[in-house]
Write an enzyme that holds these catalytic residues in place. Structure first.
Site, mmCIF file in Angstrom:
data_model
loop_
_atom_site.group_PDB
_atom_site.id
_atom_site.type_symbol
_atom_site.label_atom_id
_atom_site.label_comp_id
_atom_site.label_asym_id
_atom_site.label_seq_id
_atom_site.Cartn_x
_atom_site.Cartn_y
_atom_site.Cartn_z
ATOM 1 N N THR A 13 0.757 -1.197 0.121
ATOM 2 C CA THR A 13 0.009 -0.142 -0.185
ATOM 3 C C THR A 13 0.733 1.198 0.036
ATOM 4 O O THR A 13 1.984 1.172 0.664
ATOM 5 C CB THR A 13 -1.020 0.003 1.038
ATOM 6 O OG1 THR A 13 0.005 -0.074 2.450
ATOM 7 C CG2 THR A 13 -1.878 -1.196 1.273
ATOM 8 N N GLY A 14 0.414 2.292 -0.658
ATOM 9 C CA GLY A 14 1.220 3.613 -0.570
ATOM 10 C C GLY A 14 2.303 3.594 -1.198
ATOM 11 O O GLY A 14 3.226 3.939 -0.670
ATOM 12 N N THR A 16 3.781 4.170 -4.553
ATOM 13 C CA THR A 16 4.007 4.979 -5.758
ATOM 14 C C THR A 16 5.453 5.837 -5.696
ATOM 15 O O THR A 16 5.833 6.060 -6.575
ATOM 16 C CB THR A 16 3.080 6.211 -6.139
ATOM 17 O OG1 THR A 16 2.644 6.937 -5.237
ATOM 18 C CG2 THR A 16 1.621 5.245 -6.510
ATOM 19 N N GLY A 18 8.830 6.670 -2.589
ATOM 20 C CA GLY A 18 9.475 6.412 -1.360
ATOM 21 C C GLY A 18 9.666 5.082 -1.065
ATOM 22 O O GLY A 18 10.049 4.323 -1.862
ATOM 23 N N ILE A 19 9.738 4.797 0.374
ATOM 24 C CA ILE A 19 10.026 3.312 0.835
ATOM 25 C C ILE A 19 9.126 2.541 0.041
ATOM 26 O O ILE A 19 9.322 1.252 -0.146
ATOM 27 C CB ILE A 19 9.820 3.311 2.311
ATOM 28 C CG1 ILE A 19 10.988 4.341 2.986
ATOM 29 C CG2 ILE A 19 9.916 2.063 3.188
ATOM 30 C CD1 ILE A 19 10.684 4.347 4.660
ATOM 31 N N GLY A 20 7.864 2.851 0.273
ATOM 32 C CA GLY A 20 6.859 2.011 -0.276
ATOM 33 C C GLY A 20 7.300 1.222 -1.758
ATOM 34 O O GLY A 20 6.970 0.301 -2.304
ATOM 35 N N SER A 141 7.737 2.818 12.720
ATOM 36 C CA SER A 141 8.797 3.714 12.537
ATOM 37 C C SER A 141 9.708 3.842 13.961
ATOM 38 O O SER A 141 9.048 3.405 14.973
ATOM 39 C CB SER A 141 8.153 4.968 12.390
ATOM 40 O OG SER A 141 9.118 6.261 12.771
ATOM 41 N N TYR A 154 1.392 11.402 15.635
ATOM 42 C CA TYR A 154 2.052 10.661 14.524
ATOM 43 C C TYR A 154 2.654 9.159 15.408
ATOM 44 O O TYR A 154 2.481 8.063 14.935
ATOM 45 C CB TYR A 154 3.158 11.222 13.773
ATOM 46 C CG TYR A 154 4.033 10.163 12.931
ATOM 47 C CD1 TYR A 154 3.646 9.716 11.786
ATOM 48 C CD2 TYR A 154 5.239 9.816 13.130
ATOM 49 C CE1 TYR A 154 4.685 8.762 10.903
ATOM 50 C CE2 TYR A 154 6.179 9.186 12.488
ATOM 51 C CZ TYR A 154 5.608 8.590 11.570
ATOM 52 O OH TYR A 154 6.382 7.810 10.646
#
Length: 264
Positions: A13-14, A16, A18-20, A141, A154
């Site tokens: 998921t997510g 597109t 960065g880390i994903g 995180s 967060y």
């Protein structure tokens, strides 16, 4: 060690940027059939094309859905009824003082960072149990352990990821399905690059040098004394998703560069 995820379907998921994105690319390079997820068709299409260009043999497709709400999760599951590997990566962050953070911001962070993983794990885990194999990974995180004073809302969600992943691992004991959390530290993603772009332009230093200075100012306990690359984080996730990681479950696995000052 050769990680071979052939015949395994993986949803990130997510994914597109960065880390994903790095995780999706790493899983594709290991042979998995990868589903890229994002909220816009152009972003999903671009990520799929980038992975296919990098790895010609990769089987990659995209599903557009906003998994930060129940309807979006249901939409994704309707298009993708089962997966073998679920990487709950999607997340939002941003500093805001505790006294200035309204209920709706707390709720939005909880829905995106926590409930997306809860809903999708609930949707996919039973099929994994029936097939007697599966991998669920929550991207938490170091802020789950080292709660930032300027992002309490967060940090709270990232600690929640640890609770859900540990509890679900125990719930799925003996089924062949593992559940783990991975805890990145400061990472040189597109978001960090955007944040530092003015400093890079003004200082004449490289992005990596500016990121290292940022880490040492804001996370001075870092042992590597720099930001990790997205690939360094993805490498751990790909291993946790592999058949070789069958004895690793219920774990909080740090790839934080040693930021959290503990021996455990």
């Amino acid at each position: 060690m050769k990680i071979d995820l052939s015949a395994k379907t993986a949803l990130v998921t997510g994914s597109t940027v960065g880390i994903g994105f790095a995780i999706a690319k790493g899983l594709a390079e290991a042979g998995a059939d990868v589903i890229v997820n994002g909220r816009s068709q152009p972003a999903v299409d671009a990520a799929v094309a980038a992975i296919q260009q990098s790895c010609a043999a990769a089987t990659v497709r995209g599903v557009v859905a906003d998994v930060g709400n129940a309807d979006g999760c249901a939409q994704l599951v309707s298009q993708l009824p089962q997966v073998d590997i679920l990487i709950n990566n999607v997340g939002i962050y941003g500093p805001q003082d505790f006294f200035d953070t309204p209920d709706e911001v707390w709720q939005r962070f909880f829905d995106v960072n926590v409930m997306s993983g809860v809903r999708l794990s609930r949707a996919y885990a039973q099929g994994m149990v029936e097939r007697q194999w599966g991998r669920i990974v929550f991207i938490s995180s170091e802020s789950a352990l080292n709660i930032p004073a300027d992002m309490i809302h967060y940090g709270f969600t990232k600690t929640s990821n640890l609770s859900v992943s540990r509890g679900l691992a125990k719930r799925l004991a003996g089924t062949g399905v593992t559940v783990n959390a991975v805890l990145p530290g400061p990472t040189l993603s597109e978001g960090v690059a955007e944040m530092l772009k003015d400093e890079v332009a003004e200082s004449g230093k490289t992005l990596e040098e500016c990121a290292a200075a940022f880490v040492m100012e804001h996370r001075p306990s870092s042992i590597i004394q720099r930001a990790a690359t997205v690939e360094e984080v993805a490498n751990l996730v790909v291993y946790v998703a592999s058949t070789q990681a069958s004895a690793t479950t219920g774990a909080a696995l740090r790839v934080d560069g040693g930021v959290v000052d503990t021996v455990a």
